[in-house]
Design a protein around this motif. Sequence first.
Motif, PDB file in Angstrom:
ATOM      1  N   PHE A 195       1.930  10.399   4.084  1.00 55.41           N
ATOM      2  CA  PHE A 195       1.328   9.127   4.810  1.00 55.41           C
ATOM      3  C   PHE A 195       0.889   9.444   6.359  1.00 55.41           C
ATOM      4  O   PHE A 195       2.079   9.709   7.105  1.00 55.41           O
ATOM      5  CB  PHE A 195       1.921   7.944   4.390  1.00 55.41           C
ATOM      6  CG  PHE A 195       2.264   7.700   3.189  1.00 55.41           C
ATOM      7  CD1 PHE A 195       1.414   7.705   1.895  1.00 55.41           C
ATOM      8  CD2 PHE A 195       3.554   7.461   2.872  1.00 55.41           C
ATOM      9  CE1 PHE A 195       1.627   7.633   0.623  1.00 55.41           C
ATOM     10  CE2 PHE A 195       3.926   7.475   1.722  1.00 55.41           C
ATOM     11  CZ  PHE A 195       3.004   7.448   0.549  1.00 55.41           C
ATOM     12  N   GLU A 249      -6.641   5.883   7.938  1.00 56.98           N
ATOM     13  CA  GLU A 249      -5.331   6.055   6.997  1.00 56.98           C
ATOM     14  C   GLU A 249      -5.471   7.289   6.206  1.00 56.98           C
ATOM     15  O   GLU A 249      -6.688   7.502   5.464  1.00 56.98           O
ATOM     16  CB  GLU A 249      -5.209   4.842   6.159  1.00 56.98           C
ATOM     17  CG  GLU A 249      -4.879   3.570   6.960  1.00 56.98           C
ATOM     18  CD  GLU A 249      -4.931   2.088   6.116  1.00 56.98           C
ATOM     19  OE1 GLU A 249      -4.117   2.486   5.259  1.00 56.98           O
ATOM     20  OE2 GLU A 249      -5.620   1.316   6.539  1.00 56.98           O
ATOM     21  N   THR A 253      -8.020  -0.212  -3.214  1.00 59.51           N
ATOM     22  CA  THR A 253      -6.926   0.039  -2.370  1.00 59.51           C
ATOM     23  C   THR A 253      -6.625  -1.150  -1.484  1.00 59.51           C
ATOM     24  O   THR A 253      -5.527  -0.820  -0.943  1.00 59.51           O
ATOM     25  CB  THR A 253      -7.267   1.331  -1.716  1.00 59.51           C
ATOM     26  OG1 THR A 253      -8.214   1.214  -0.657  1.00 59.51           O
ATOM     27  CG2 THR A 253      -7.244   2.590  -2.733  1.00 59.51           C
ATOM     28  N   LEU A 262      -3.225  -2.651  -2.470  1.00 56.60           N
ATOM     29  CA  LEU A 262      -2.209  -1.626  -2.583  1.00 56.60           C
ATOM     30  C   LEU A 262      -1.491  -0.900  -1.317  1.00 56.60           C
ATOM     31  O   LEU A 262      -2.066  -0.683  -0.602  1.00 56.60           O
ATOM     32  CB  LEU A 262      -2.550  -0.439  -3.662  1.00 56.60           C
ATOM     33  CG  LEU A 262      -3.598  -1.021  -4.855  1.00 56.60           C
ATOM     34  CD1 LEU A 262      -3.961   0.177  -5.579  1.00 56.60           C
ATOM     35  CD2 LEU A 262      -2.478  -1.854  -5.708  1.00 56.60           C
ATOM     36  N   ASP A 263      -0.255  -0.540  -1.526  1.00 56.26           N
ATOM     37  CA  ASP A 263       0.454   0.056  -0.485  1.00 56.26           C
ATOM     38  C   ASP A 263       0.059   1.391  -0.910  1.00 56.26           C
ATOM     39  O   ASP A 263      -0.362   2.179  -1.630  1.00 56.26           O
ATOM     40  CB  ASP A 263       1.745  -0.190  -0.364  1.00 56.26           C
ATOM     41  CG  ASP A 263       2.495   0.261  -1.726  1.00 56.26           C
ATOM     42  OD1 ASP A 263       2.217   1.121  -2.227  1.00 56.26           O
ATOM     43  OD2 ASP A 263       3.676  -0.211  -1.727  1.00 56.26           O
ATOM     44  N   ASP A 264       0.217   2.496   0.407  1.00 55.01           N
ATOM     45  CA  ASP A 264      -0.114   3.871   0.354  1.00 55.01           C
ATOM     46  C   ASP A 264       0.706   4.604  -0.933  1.00 55.01           C
ATOM     47  O   ASP A 264       0.115   5.492  -1.612  1.00 55.01           O
ATOM     48  CB  ASP A 264       0.028   4.528   1.474  1.00 55.01           C
ATOM     49  CG  ASP A 264      -1.048   4.275   2.710  1.00 55.01           C
ATOM     50  OD1 ASP A 264      -1.945   3.518   2.286  1.00 55.01           O
ATOM     51  OD2 ASP A 264      -0.809   4.681   3.786  1.00 55.01           O
ATOM     52  N   THR A 282       1.552   3.489  -3.732  1.00 56.96           N
ATOM     53  CA  THR A 282       1.149   3.145  -4.988  1.00 56.96           C
ATOM     54  C   THR A 282      -0.490   4.074  -5.225  1.00 56.96           C
ATOM     55  O   THR A 282      -0.634   4.713  -6.226  1.00 56.96           O
ATOM     56  CB  THR A 282       0.612   1.664  -5.152  1.00 56.96           C
ATOM     57  OG1 THR A 282       1.885   1.014  -5.119  1.00 56.96           O
ATOM     58  CG2 THR A 282      -0.057   1.189  -6.643  1.00 56.96           C
TER      59      THR A 282
END
Length: 390
Positions: free
Chosen positions: A49, A160, A283, A286-288, A290
């Motif tokens: 990430f 991101e 998304t 959602l967290d990265d 996931t």
Amino acid sequence: MSSAGPVDPGTGRTAAGTADRIGRLASLQPLTVARWLASTDAVDGDGPFRVVDGTVVSADISGFTRLAERLADQGVRGAAEALIGTINRCFVPMVDDIVDRGGDVLKFGGDAVFALFIGADHQRRAAAAAAAMQRDLVAVDLGVDLTLSMTVGIASGPVELILAGTARRELIVHGTVVDQCLRLESDAEPGEILIADATAAALPSAWITEPEPEVLALVPDVDEAPPPQRAGDDGAPEAVRHRLSEERWSEALGQNLAAAIDAFDETSGEIRVVTVGFVHLPTAALDDATVAAVVERAIERCGRYGATMLSTDVAPGGLKILLAAGAPTAGEGDEDAMLATLTDLVLAPDAPPMRAGVNRGLVFAGFLGSPRCRTFTVMGDPTNLAARLL
């Protein structure tokens, strides 16, 4: 000994041949992935990430449907192949406009391209590239009396990034800046480049116009040449990509996409029957981790059932996943392979909410883009219908 140099008995190629193959493999991944994999902290440092300060550009070409109809009406032999050739002729100068100004083409989405600029003056370089792309599109010889147009959006801020997958690597790009860029592109008129406030704040005031209240756009006559290339620059795209071995690139692409280099590289592609699937994953909630897990699961399930995850693409509020059975590798039972993959991915008890669409038919399967940066994709009415079913 051949004048081209000694042949490696393991690969049957000369050093030049291996370098050429590395270049062709690497062209199927963004430069961002090359830099990520080549960095020593790719696994133990930042992990999968990252958030980068940059400028993103979304450019969508319109007019290819009319062009396809015109080619068919004129009885052009191989109209589908001719259309793909025209699309690629449009993308070649556009990729040059981006890469020569230090940008990176992250995604091709049919007749659209999505790019990222980071580093010093990223806003200015992105804007100059977008203006150059508009000019170059108009200059493309279509072979028929027809004009293509393009809408462009530009936004700046924290972008991101996720480098997902183990059996293959897939770059995911998402977040609020991406969504803002896509909204601007959607709102733009043909030939227009809309820019976010954060982008405009870093540009010369002479480059900016306000076609409507609180709407900022790039003036059409921005013309800033890319900086001169430095010989032997270790940061040049080609140098960065050759830091990784042929084996590393094959692993990053996965078995099926790496095999496409040999199966399709002599031509741009071919017409064949393919089962096409799309998945839309919201998304925002959602967290990265996931998001990365969903893409990893898509790659793994494709491998299990006999399909291929071709790519992910940007989408408002989320991402799209493009899957195919029957391309790049062909086999029996591609409908069953796709349905099994989508069922296991979308309807799994622990899966986050997502939607899927699937269709089967004759499509163009092959390479889209430029020799410097491209993707393997499937295009045609069956693909378009599968996307509309989302």
